[in-house]
Design a protein around this motif. Structure first.
Motif, PDB file in Angstrom:
ATOM      1  N   LEU A   5       9.395  -3.907  -4.760  1.00 31.43           N
ATOM      2  CA  LEU A   5       9.991  -4.373  -3.513  1.00 31.43           C
ATOM      3  C   LEU A   5       9.207  -3.820  -2.329  1.00 31.43           C
ATOM      4  CD1 LEU A   5      13.722  -3.749  -4.450  1.00 31.43           C
ATOM      5  CD2 LEU A   5      12.593  -5.971  -4.311  1.00 31.43           C
ATOM      6  N   GLY A   6       8.840  -4.703  -1.402  1.00 32.72           N
ATOM      7  CA  GLY A   6       8.128  -4.280  -0.209  1.00 32.72           C
ATOM      8  C   GLY A   6       9.085  -3.739   0.829  1.00 32.72           C
ATOM      9  N   VAL A   7       8.738  -2.603   1.434  1.00 29.50           N
ATOM     10  CA  VAL A   7       9.604  -1.945   2.419  1.00 29.50           C
ATOM     11  C   VAL A   7       8.934  -1.985   3.782  1.00 29.50           C
ATOM     12  CG1 VAL A   7      10.778   0.197   3.066  1.00 29.50           C
ATOM     13  CG2 VAL A   7      10.526  -0.412   0.638  1.00 29.50           C
ATOM     14  N   GLY A   8       9.722  -2.306   4.796  1.00 30.98           N
ATOM     15  CA  GLY A   8       9.268  -2.220   6.173  1.00 30.98           C
ATOM     16  C   GLY A   8      10.139  -1.251   6.942  1.00 30.98           C
ATOM     17  N   PHE A   9       9.533  -0.302   7.614  1.00 29.54           N
ATOM     18  CA  PHE A   9      10.280   0.694   8.387  1.00 29.54           C
ATOM     19  C   PHE A   9      10.293   0.324   9.856  1.00 29.54           C
ATOM     20  CE2 PHE A   9       9.544   3.416   4.690  1.00 29.54           C
ATOM     21  CZ  PHE A   9      10.752   4.084   4.601  1.00 29.54           C
ATOM     22  N   LEU A  10      11.465   0.348  10.458  1.00 29.86           N
ATOM     23  CA  LEU A  10      11.609   0.255  11.905  1.00 29.86           C
ATOM     24  C   LEU A  10      11.927   1.656  12.397  1.00 29.86           C
ATOM     25  CD1 LEU A  10      13.742  -3.020  12.272  1.00 29.86           C
ATOM     26  CD2 LEU A  10      11.257  -2.751  12.084  1.00 29.86           C
ATOM     27  N   PRO A  22       9.029  10.734   1.105  1.00 29.70           N
ATOM     28  CA  PRO A  22       9.019  11.525  -0.137  1.00 29.70           C
ATOM     29  C   PRO A  22       9.881  10.917  -1.235  1.00 29.70           C
ATOM     30  CG  PRO A  22       9.215  12.978   1.753  1.00 29.70           C
ATOM     31  CD  PRO A  22       9.379  11.580   2.276  1.00 29.70           C
ATOM     32  N   ALA A  23      11.031  10.328  -0.867  1.00 28.95           N
ATOM     33  CA  ALA A  23      11.874   9.688  -1.885  1.00 28.95           C
ATOM     34  C   ALA A  23      11.159   8.497  -2.513  1.00 28.95           C
ATOM     35  CB  ALA A  23      13.200   9.256  -1.266  1.00 28.95           C
ATOM     36  N   LEU A  24      10.553   7.668  -1.680  1.00 28.34           N
ATOM     37  CA  LEU A  24       9.857   6.490  -2.201  1.00 28.34           C
ATOM     38  C   LEU A  24       8.633   6.876  -3.029  1.00 28.34           C
ATOM     39  CD1 LEU A  24      10.082   4.068   0.861  1.00 28.34           C
ATOM     40  CD2 LEU A  24      11.421   4.025  -1.249  1.00 28.34           C
ATOM     41  N   ALA A  25       8.022   8.016  -2.697  1.00 29.69           N
ATOM     42  CA  ALA A  25       6.871   8.466  -3.482  1.00 29.69           C
ATOM     43  C   ALA A  25       7.264   8.788  -4.918  1.00 29.69           C
ATOM     44  CB  ALA A  25       6.243   9.700  -2.822  1.00 29.69           C
ATOM     45  N   ARG A  26       8.540   9.077  -5.148  1.00 30.01           N
ATOM     46  CA  ARG A  26       9.027   9.364  -6.503  1.00 30.01           C
ATOM     47  C   ARG A  26       9.451   8.089  -7.234  1.00 30.01           C
ATOM     48  NH1 ARG A  26      13.189  14.316  -5.826  1.00 30.01           N
ATOM     49  NH2 ARG A  26      13.263  14.073  -8.106  1.00 30.01           N
ATOM     50  N   PRO A  28       7.418   4.935  -7.433  1.00 30.77           N
ATOM     51  CA  PRO A  28       6.311   3.981  -7.222  1.00 30.77           C
ATOM     52  C   PRO A  28       6.458   2.693  -8.022  1.00 30.77           C
ATOM     53  CG  PRO A  28       5.618   5.767  -8.668  1.00 30.77           C
ATOM     54  CD  PRO A  28       6.968   6.152  -8.143  1.00 30.77           C
ATOM     55  N   GLU A  29       7.263   2.732  -9.076  1.00 29.05           N
ATOM     56  CA  GLU A  29       7.454   1.523  -9.877  1.00 29.05           C
ATOM     57  C   GLU A  29       8.423   0.556  -9.213  1.00 29.05           C
ATOM     58  OE1 GLU A  29      10.789   4.267 -10.848  1.00 29.05           O
ATOM     59  OE2 GLU A  29       8.632   4.477 -10.462  1.00 29.05           O
ATOM     60  N   ASP A  30       9.169   1.017  -8.217  1.00 25.52           N
ATOM     61  CA  ASP A  30      10.192   0.191  -7.577  1.00 25.52           C
ATOM     62  C   ASP A  30       9.814  -0.304  -6.185  1.00 25.52           C
ATOM     63  OD1 ASP A  30      12.239   0.341  -9.628  1.00 25.52           O
ATOM     64  OD2 ASP A  30      12.453   2.450  -9.078  1.00 25.52           O
ATOM     65  N   PHE A  31       9.084   0.513  -5.426  1.00 32.54           N
ATOM     66  CA  PHE A  31       8.849   0.179  -4.026  1.00 32.54           C
ATOM     67  C   PHE A  31       7.396   0.371  -3.629  1.00 32.54           C
ATOM     68  CE2 PHE A  31      13.305   1.648  -4.141  1.00 32.54           C
ATOM     69  CZ  PHE A  31      13.942   0.549  -3.573  1.00 32.54           C
ATOM     70  N   ILE A  32       6.987  -0.388  -2.631  1.00 37.54           N
ATOM     71  CA  ILE A  32       5.717  -0.190  -1.953  1.00 37.54           C
ATOM     72  C   ILE A  32       5.951  -0.406  -0.466  1.00 37.54           C
ATOM     73  CG2 ILE A  32       5.047  -2.601  -2.397  1.00 37.54           C
ATOM     74  CD1 ILE A  32       2.119  -1.616  -2.319  1.00 37.54           C
ATOM     75  N   VAL A  33       5.538   0.534   0.355  1.00 35.21           N
ATOM     76  CA  VAL A  33       5.728   0.416   1.798  1.00 35.21           C
ATOM     77  C   VAL A  33       4.668  -0.521   2.353  1.00 35.21           C
ATOM     78  CG1 VAL A  33       5.876   1.640   3.992  1.00 35.21           C
ATOM     79  CG2 VAL A  33       6.699   2.743   1.902  1.00 35.21           C
ATOM     80  N   ARG A  34       5.108  -1.560   3.031  1.00 31.41           N
ATOM     81  CA  ARG A  34       4.197  -2.578   3.555  1.00 31.41           C
ATOM     82  C   ARG A  34       3.906  -2.402   5.036  1.00 31.41           C
ATOM     83  NH1 ARG A  34       1.718  -5.038  -0.740  1.00 31.41           N
ATOM     84  NH2 ARG A  34       3.237  -5.893  -2.234  1.00 31.41           N
ATOM     85  N   ARG A  35       4.935  -2.115   5.812  1.00 28.23           N
ATOM     86  CA  ARG A  35       4.791  -2.046   7.266  1.00 28.23           C
ATOM     87  C   ARG A  35       5.578  -0.853   7.808  1.00 28.23           C
ATOM     88  NH1 ARG A  35       1.856  -6.454  10.106  1.00 28.23           N
ATOM     89  NH2 ARG A  35       1.655  -8.100   8.543  1.00 28.23           N
ATOM     90  N   VAL A  36       5.032  -0.249   8.863  1.00 25.36           N
ATOM     91  CA  VAL A  36       5.742   0.801   9.592  1.00 25.36           C
ATOM     92  C   VAL A  36       5.643   0.478  11.069  1.00 25.36           C
ATOM     93  CG1 VAL A  36       5.931   3.247  10.146  1.00 25.36           C
ATOM     94  CG2 VAL A  36       5.200   2.541   7.854  1.00 25.36           C
ATOM     95  N   MET A  37       6.799   0.332  11.720  1.00 26.15           N
ATOM     96  CA  MET A  37       6.837   0.012  13.141  1.00 26.15           C
ATOM     97  C   MET A  37       7.375   1.188  13.940  1.00 26.15           C
ATOM     98  SD  MET A  37       9.492  -0.655  15.424  1.00 26.15           S
ATOM     99  CE  MET A  37       9.269  -0.813  17.208  1.00 26.15           C
ATOM    100  N   ASP A  38       6.755   1.457  15.075  1.00 24.57           N
ATOM    101  CA  ASP A  38       7.280   2.418  16.037  1.00 24.57           C
ATOM    102  C   ASP A  38       6.720   2.042  17.402  1.00 24.57           C
ATOM    103  OD1 ASP A  38       8.716   5.386  15.745  1.00 24.57           O
ATOM    104  OD2 ASP A  38       7.543   5.145  17.585  1.00 24.57           O
TER     105      ASP A  38
END
Length: 347
Positions: A5-10, A22-26, A28-38
């Motif tokens: 699942l692709g994750v986007g952070f606002l 750190p949670a998502l780093a544990r 890796p089979e479930d999530f990949i961070v795609r975008r980070v917005m700030d």
């Protein structure tokens, strides 16, 4: 939808660096961070570079990315409602919103309407609701009405100090200076409750069948930066303490005393990936039972729940209706406490 699942952070503040990445780093089979917005480009880049994601200053760019399945709303609370509604309208599968869900009940109802229309799952980051110690102990307690006294006590180091101890960041976002310090009075009490006690008010509500009739009977500021409340609901009494202190040892406790049983939970500091809490339940039929030593904390369990929702493996967990009731309860308590300290009635 991809296997991961692709994750986007606002938002790319301390909670993203110290907790969510750190949670998502544990996982890796479930999530990949795609975008980070700030809105701070350097803050967005600092977080994105950690995980190989793309940085942006545009909310619309995150929401328009077809590879983003899950949006994590980690912006300041006044922006939560607008960002959640926009994510729903963009058709994302799951929205994780950091606490609180909204700053007013009207905002929360607007979120509910948008989520119902888009069929987007909304998860509020009340991490202790997902903590293995809480889940096990609450199930073992039994009938909530048997609780006589409920106590929520959160005594922590200042946020910015705790965050600096827990994580190293290449860049500190503008405006990240801790604003939670200073005296508590009628002008800011409601905001403090919705910023700190909101973590465990859902746990309190779980033991208050008559929460809609709850009344704050005492409210007081605590030196140098804190507050104490006493809430009554029928024959049940609730004590709520929130305070910041300039020393390391956090004290995050939740306690329920019943007619014939007692539950005490120690939650670890949220900024440290140190496993779940420790719950001790004493009952006449079972003696003393301890629920502890689970390797995953509430944040990890929260993200595992999001993975299941995003893949359609479960229809619901904590329902949006429950999140709305948690918001109603928190707002009720915050506004009554504010009035007791001399605040003005709200329209």
């Amino acid at each position: 939808m991809s296997v991961r699942l692709g994750v986007g952070f606002l938002g790319a503040g301390a909670v993203v660096h110290a907790i969510h990445l750190p949670a998502l780093a544990r996982m890796p089979e479930d999530f990949i961070v795609r975008r980070v917005m700030d809105i701070d480009p350097a803050a967005a880049r600092a977080a994105a570079e950690r995980v190989g994601a793309r940085a942006t200053g545009s909310v619309a760019e995150v929401l328009a990315d077809p590879s983003v399945d899950v949006v994590a709303v980690c912006t300041p609370p006044p922006l939560h409602a607008a960002h959640i509604v926009a994510a729903c309208q963009a058709g994302v599968s799951v929205v994780l919103c950091e606490k609180p869900l909204a700053t007013t009940l009207d905002e929360a109802l607007a979120i509910a309407a948008a989520a119902a229309s888009s069929r987007t799952h909304i998860v509020v980051g009340a991490m202790h609701l997902f903590d293995p110690a809480w889940v096990s102990a609450r199930a073992a307690w039994g009938d909530a009405v048997s609780a006589v006294l409920i106590r929520s006590s959160i005594v922590l180091p200042p946020n910015d100090l705790a965050q600096s101890w827990a994580t190293e960041r290449a860049h500190a976002a503008r405006g990240a200076r801790d604003t939670s310090l200073g005296p508590v009075d009628a002008a800011n009490l409601a905001a403090r409750i919705l910023g700190l006690s909101i973590h465990d008010l859902p746990l309190v509500r779980a033991f208050l069948p008559g929460w809609r009739e709850a009344r704050v009977v005492a409210a007081q500021g605590l030196h140098p930066s804190g507050y104490g409340l006493v809430v009554r609901s029928g024959a049940q009494l609730v004590q709520v303490v929130g305070s910041f202190r300039d020393y390391w040892r956090p004290e995050w406790e939740f306690e329920v005393v019943g007619r014939d049983r007692r539950l005490h939970i120690d939650f670890g500091p949220a900024w440290v990936q140190a496993g779940g809490g420790r719950a001790t339940l004493s009952t006449p039929e079972g003696g003393t039972r301890v629920f502890a030593d689970h390797p995953e904390n509430g944040y990890l369990r929260e993200w595992r729940h999001i993975a299941e929702l995003g893949r359609g493996l479960r229809a619901a967990g904590i329902s949006l209706r429950e999140h709305l009731d948690d918001m109603r309860f928190a707002t009720l308590i915050a506004q009554q406490a504010e009035l007791l300290l001399g605040g003005r009635p709200r329209p």
